[in-house]
Design a protein around this motif. Sequence first.
Motif, PDB file in Angstrom:
ATOM      1  N   PRO A  80       0.810  -1.232   0.000  1.00 47.20           N
ATOM      2  CA  PRO A  80       0.000   0.000   0.000  1.00 47.20           C
ATOM      3  C   PRO A  80       0.840   1.278   0.000  1.00 47.20           C
ATOM      4  N   ALA A  81       1.984   1.254   0.665  1.00 45.09           N
ATOM      5  CA  ALA A  81       2.817   2.457   0.730  1.00 45.09           C
ATOM      6  C   ALA A  81       3.363   2.812  -0.657  1.00 45.09           C
ATOM      7  N   VAL A  82       3.890   1.820  -1.372  1.00 45.52           N
ATOM      8  CA  VAL A  82       4.420   2.081  -2.722  1.00 45.52           C
ATOM      9  C   VAL A  82       3.301   2.502  -3.655  1.00 45.52           C
ATOM     10  N   ARG A  83       2.141   1.856  -3.530  1.00 43.32           N
ATOM     11  CA  ARG A  83       1.020   2.208  -4.408  1.00 43.32           C
ATOM     12  C   ARG A  83       0.534   3.636  -4.122  1.00 43.32           C
ATOM     13  N   THR A  84       0.476   4.000  -2.852  1.00 43.06           N
ATOM     14  CA  THR A  84       0.064   5.360  -2.502  1.00 43.06           C
ATOM     15  C   THR A  84       1.043   6.394  -3.049  1.00 43.06           C
ATOM     16  N   SER A 125       6.038  15.977  -4.211  1.00 45.00           N
ATOM     17  CA  SER A 125       5.076  14.907  -3.900  1.00 45.00           C
ATOM     18  C   SER A 125       5.496  14.310  -2.563  1.00 45.00           C
ATOM     19  N   ILE A 126       4.887  13.199  -2.170  1.00 42.96           N
ATOM     20  CA  ILE A 126       5.146  12.637  -0.845  1.00 42.96           C
ATOM     21  C   ILE A 126       5.782  11.259  -0.969  1.00 42.96           C
ATOM     22  N   ILE A 127       6.502  10.891   0.085  1.00 41.68           N
ATOM     23  CA  ILE A 127       7.104   9.567   0.218  1.00 41.68           C
ATOM     24  C   ILE A 127       6.614   8.969   1.535  1.00 41.68           C
ATOM     25  N   THR A 128       6.054   7.750   1.459  1.00 49.20           N
ATOM     26  CA  THR A 128       5.522   7.067   2.638  1.00 49.20           C
ATOM     27  C   THR A 128       6.520   6.022   3.096  1.00 49.20           C
ATOM     28  N   GLY A 155       6.923   7.662   8.712  1.00 52.46           N
ATOM     29  CA  GLY A 155       5.899   8.647   8.442  1.00 52.46           C
ATOM     30  C   GLY A 155       5.916   9.095   6.996  1.00 52.46           C
ATOM     31  N   VAL A 156       5.289  10.237   6.748  1.00 49.26           N
ATOM     32  CA  VAL A 156       5.157  10.782   5.402  1.00 49.26           C
ATOM     33  C   VAL A 156       6.020  12.036   5.300  1.00 49.26           C
TER      34      VAL A 156
END
Length: 596
Positions: free
Chosen positions: A159-163, A206-209, A213-214
């Motif tokens: 889920p983290a990579v997909r997000t 953009s963001i990295i999860t 954290g983010v």
Amino acid sequence: MWEIYGYHNGDALFGIFNAVAAIMGAGTYLSAIAAVAFCGFVAAMVAYMFAPEKLQGWKWLGTIVLIYSVLFVPRVTVGIVDKTGGTPVKVVANVPFGMAALGGLSSTIGNSITELFETAFQTIPGPASLPSELSYQQNGLMFGSRLIQETRRASLPDPAVRTDLLNFVNNCTAYDIADGTISPSAFSTSDNLWATMSATNPARFSIITSSSGVTTSTCDQVYASIDSRMPAQVTDLTNRLGLRLNPSLSALAAQAAVVNQSPQAYIRSQIATASATAADVVRQNALINAINDAGEMGCQRVNDPSCMMLATGRASAVASQNAAWINGAKIAEQALPVVRNVAEAMCYAIFPLLVLLLFLTSGKNTLLMLSGYVTALVSIQLWPPLFAILNYMASIYSQLDQAAAAEIGGGVKALALQSASPIYSNAVSAQAVVSYLVIGIPMLAYALSNRLVSFGSTLVGGLTGLQSTVGNASAASAVGNSSMGNVTMDQRNVSPSMSSPWVSREQDASGNWTTTNGTGQQAVEYLRNHRRRLESNLRSRFSGGRQRSVTRCRGSEERRCFGEHREVVSPCRRRVKSIRWNGQHPKRCWSRNLEL
């Protein structure tokens, strides 16, 4: 050792043969044979007494000796060979000779013919050849189309990579396409989307999860982060794909098999180049799905209902169009492991009953019964070669259709955003056509084993059924309406009506209605206010002197009021009772509810 060849049913055949060996070796079964033999002896003796010249008794005795000494007494060893290669040979001892011989001969003949056809299809030069990875004996019907469907549904498991990927598409790639950093035409026709997306603007964020954290980073740093985690995700996704496509193999064998299966399916359909690997195919499909999902999530983020409605409409239309095709394709996928294998298992399982029935026959009747049993076994073993021929023809034609769908311009074919949907639709429709043809295989096999009786009518009947199905589907598509997931019950429309998508209306458990508009304002309609209809009904029903008499009734006692103005007041009787239940005096009812 006699060999019985199975297709995805080695465990089932192993259980059936063990059960038959145990049944026919039990004392209870021997008692059943004795009882049946006694009944046959009585019948043969009676027939011999009335017509001794026909020698019915001696014929029955000779038949019993042959059946008992040839089909029942000798015991042999049987090996169950699974042609899919998923399990080793399973050995069953103490199997009756008759069952092993009849099953082994018919199974060997069917397997030999199937292998000859499959070998010939693989050695044909040019584009007409069929790779071994797509052969019927190894993977079943239409494996290439099934593989394309499975890879088309690929999605990154973490889920983290997909997000992070979805956010990267919305925050970076979408703007790169808008300002020309990435050419829109090159993006829609790219056969390597991940490499195309690398040309991103480092001035955007953009963001990295991560587990900590983010964090917010520039687009180029986010791309590098996702790129470092992508190979592990693709490997995991490929392994899962291998297990779904090869359920009869072990985990390691399935993972090794899919590495060759995926490129062959895409290369034969000209969807991918000869240098493509399983990882390239899986990653491209996962990115296509992620980009489509990112577009729909963008509609939610900007709160654009019209965009969401369009996306939902497109998804509903595609699902409606493919619903019948997918259901039909399931028939093609499961025809062999379910229909044929169950029929074969039943033929072997009834052998103990066949032996008992043979003890009641003699001469010609015994031969007819045995020939019928052999015909059933032979017809079932003819299914594999017929399926192999059908698989070859359908695979060749589906490859042509998928190659045409993969056209992105200038004679170039690739799996890209522009061609993904047509490729998927053609893969499903090809399986649907095969599913309708599969229905005629059992009848065709029986006609072949039964001296070609009704062979022509069987072929014509199968084509008639296909034409009927196509006609119904075409008529439904011509209507132009599609719906999915709707439930309608007890509704009546008496006039045209219009409603706004911005307004919602809900009713709670108490019967009160709440109406909410697009700005959040609400209006509540309480059910208790509906009781005032009684007053309006009385006003409309009575007028003039009767109104005055009712008004005078207001100050009277309850009994006198009912006695003098029974016709007028009787409709209020229920009203008075209801007020009493609430603990109020009846006079209040007149003073408060009969103000006319």
